[in-house]
Motif scaffolding. Structure first.
Motif, PDB file in Angstrom:
ATOM      1  N   THR A 129      -5.794 -26.867   2.435  1.00  0.00           N
ATOM      2  CA  THR A 129      -7.703 -27.250   2.450  1.00  0.00           C
ATOM      3  C   THR A 129      -8.945 -26.439   1.873  1.00  0.00           C
ATOM      4  O   THR A 129     -10.396 -26.820   2.543  1.00  0.00           O
ATOM      5  CB  THR A 129      -7.790 -26.699   4.285  1.00  0.00           C
ATOM      6  OG1 THR A 129      -7.466 -26.041   4.420  1.00  0.00           O
ATOM      7  CG2 THR A 129      -6.232 -27.661   4.630  1.00  0.00           C
ATOM      8  N   TRP A 130      -8.429 -25.339   1.801  1.00  0.00           N
ATOM      9  CA  TRP A 130      -9.741 -24.439   1.068  1.00  0.00           C
ATOM     10  C   TRP A 130      -9.999 -25.053  -0.670  1.00  0.00           C
ATOM     11  O   TRP A 130      -9.354 -25.715  -0.777  1.00  0.00           O
ATOM     12  CB  TRP A 130      -9.214 -23.105   1.116  1.00  0.00           C
ATOM     13  CG  TRP A 130      -8.587 -22.675   0.490  1.00  0.00           C
ATOM     14  CD1 TRP A 130      -7.157 -22.129   0.732  1.00  0.00           C
ATOM     15  CD2 TRP A 130      -8.306 -22.110  -0.832  1.00  0.00           C
ATOM     16  NE1 TRP A 130      -6.696 -22.167   0.564  1.00  0.00           N
ATOM     17  CE2 TRP A 130      -6.674 -22.154  -1.078  1.00  0.00           C
ATOM     18  CE3 TRP A 130      -9.273 -21.915  -2.141  1.00  0.00           C
ATOM     19  CZ2 TRP A 130      -6.034 -21.260  -2.067  1.00  0.00           C
ATOM     20  CZ3 TRP A 130      -8.475 -21.593  -3.145  1.00  0.00           C
ATOM     21  CH2 TRP A 130      -7.121 -21.003  -3.212  1.00  0.00           C
ATOM     22  N   ASN A 145       1.709 -30.879   1.568  1.00  0.00           N
ATOM     23  CA  ASN A 145       0.613 -30.822   1.636  1.00  0.00           C
ATOM     24  C   ASN A 145      -0.356 -30.073   0.453  1.00  0.00           C
ATOM     25  O   ASN A 145      -0.100 -28.751  -0.322  1.00  0.00           O
ATOM     26  CB  ASN A 145       0.093 -30.884   3.313  1.00  0.00           C
ATOM     27  CG  ASN A 145      -1.203 -32.039   3.162  1.00  0.00           C
ATOM     28  OD1 ASN A 145      -1.786 -32.625   1.746  1.00  0.00           O
ATOM     29  ND2 ASN A 145      -1.383 -31.956   4.406  1.00  0.00           N
ATOM     30  N   HIS A 146      -1.769 -30.233   0.122  1.00  0.00           N
ATOM     31  CA  HIS A 146      -2.693 -29.445  -0.235  1.00  0.00           C
ATOM     32  C   HIS A 146      -3.276 -28.802   0.176  1.00  0.00           C
ATOM     33  O   HIS A 146      -3.251 -28.712   1.340  1.00  0.00           O
ATOM     34  CB  HIS A 146      -3.845 -30.960  -0.709  1.00  0.00           C
ATOM     35  CG  HIS A 146      -3.399 -31.797  -1.861  1.00  0.00           C
ATOM     36  ND1 HIS A 146      -2.329 -31.564  -3.013  1.00  0.00           N
ATOM     37  CD2 HIS A 146      -3.608 -32.932  -1.675  1.00  0.00           C
ATOM     38  CE1 HIS A 146      -2.043 -32.607  -3.475  1.00  0.00           C
ATOM     39  NE2 HIS A 146      -3.156 -33.394  -2.651  1.00  0.00           N
TER      40      HIS A 146
END
Length: 331
Positions: A175-176, A172-173
């Motif tokens: 989050t920051w 996934n990508h």
């Protein structure tokens, strides 16, 4: 690690931080219009911050990846998507082989930057990968990207590899993301700080007052060479002859029609128009991100204040670089 251009967009070029040391021969510095976005993009993928990246103007560029690749997208929001899904900005992204990265039209800002881990592998010309369109040097054959162009990327750094490993585990990508508001904004009206130019006192009092009190509109005659503005006419108190002198990014010249021109990264090395002001370095990225019809207010500052602002900006960038490194290596 290859990347293919499916659609070049309005204007997409390879830029780094510029070509220094050759202005005495009439060769301009060129480089990224928004150097902060370029530097941050490179830091996010583990590159040297002055590495070459793509500068995408306003709309339309589409790229296809021939292998997995770590990238970062910064600058203006040109609605980037990866295989049709919204692509996060201001953070490392792992793009899979065969994926399509597409940019639409600009929502905020004017220019997006895409950095590739390992850098774009093109020859340096006079120490830089930057594309100087008018001289046809740098980048890919000295020109903007075209449909069908392909380029490869270099070897990953330790930080690049660490981010890739993290992203593969997450599937996934991140989050920051980087808080770009610490460096500049994308407001459509910008207050730009300037120093008095060498010919400021040659303008009449009404023009001096208007320059710092009236707003100016960025016209559609705005490109990498210069921004033509429209607003209160600026007049000399008395006509005089001026020899051509050196100019730089952010020099504000006033031609005979009285409408100021801000010289940008692809400006000439010398100019013969009176110089009413000089934009300070830390405000140049905000200028680079303005779209036509934007409003500009000029505010006078001092050399000491300009230096303090630049030092503070470099301190923040150094702290950001350290923070990104910690994100990569301290899990």
């Amino acid at each position: 690690m290859s990347v293919k251009v499916i659609h070049p967009g309005l204007l997409t070029t390879i830029q780094d931080l510029g070509r220094f040391g050759s202005q005495k021969f009439g060769v301009i510095v060129s480089g990224a219009m928004d150097p902060i976005s370029l530097r941050v993009a490179n830091l996010l993928v583990g590159n040297f911050e002055g590495e070459g990246a793509l500068e995408i103007t306003l709309l339309g560029t589409t790229l296809q990846f021939g292998s997995d690749q770590l990238i970062a997208i910064t600058g203006g929001d040109l609605q980037p998507t990866i295989d049709g899904e919204k692509a996060p900005m201001w953070r490392p992204l792992l793009i899979r082989k065969g994926s399509i990265l597409k940019f639409k039209s600009a929502i905020t800002g004017c220019r997006a930057y895409v950095a590739f881990a390992g850098g774009i592998e093109v020859p340096e010309v006079l120490g830089s990968k930057s594309t100087y369109l008018r001289a046809a040097i740098g980048g890919i054959q000295g020109r903007a990207l075209r449909k069908g162009d392909e380029f490869t990327c270099g070897n990953y750094s330790t930080i690049s590899l660490a981010f890739v490993q993290q992203l593969e585990k997450m599937n996934n990508h991140f989050t920051w993301s980087v808080n770009f508001s610490e460096f500049f904004s994308f407001d459509k009206t910008q207050t730009v700080r300037v120093l008095q130019g060498s010919e400021f006192n040659h303008f009449d009092k009404a023009s001096q007052h208007a320059f710092f009190s009236d707003s100016y509109t960025l016209t559609t005659e705005a490109d990498r060479m210069g921004y033509r503005l429209d607003g209160k006419q600026l007049d000399l108190a008395k006509k005089f002859e001026l020899l051509s002198e050196g100019v730089t990014y952010g020099t504000i010249q006033v031609p005979s029609n009285g409408q100021p021109i801000i010289l940008m990264v692809d400006r000439q090395t010398t100019g013969g128009y009176p110089k009413i002001g000089q934009v300070i370095s830390v405000d140049l990225p905000r200028l680079a991100q303005l779209q036509p019809k934007a409003k500009i207010l000029f505010k006078e500052t001092t050399l000491e204040q300009a230096e303090a602002e630049l030092i503070n900006q470099e301190i923040m960038l150094n702290e950001l670089a350290l923070g990104i490194r910690m994100k990569a290596l301290h899990r």
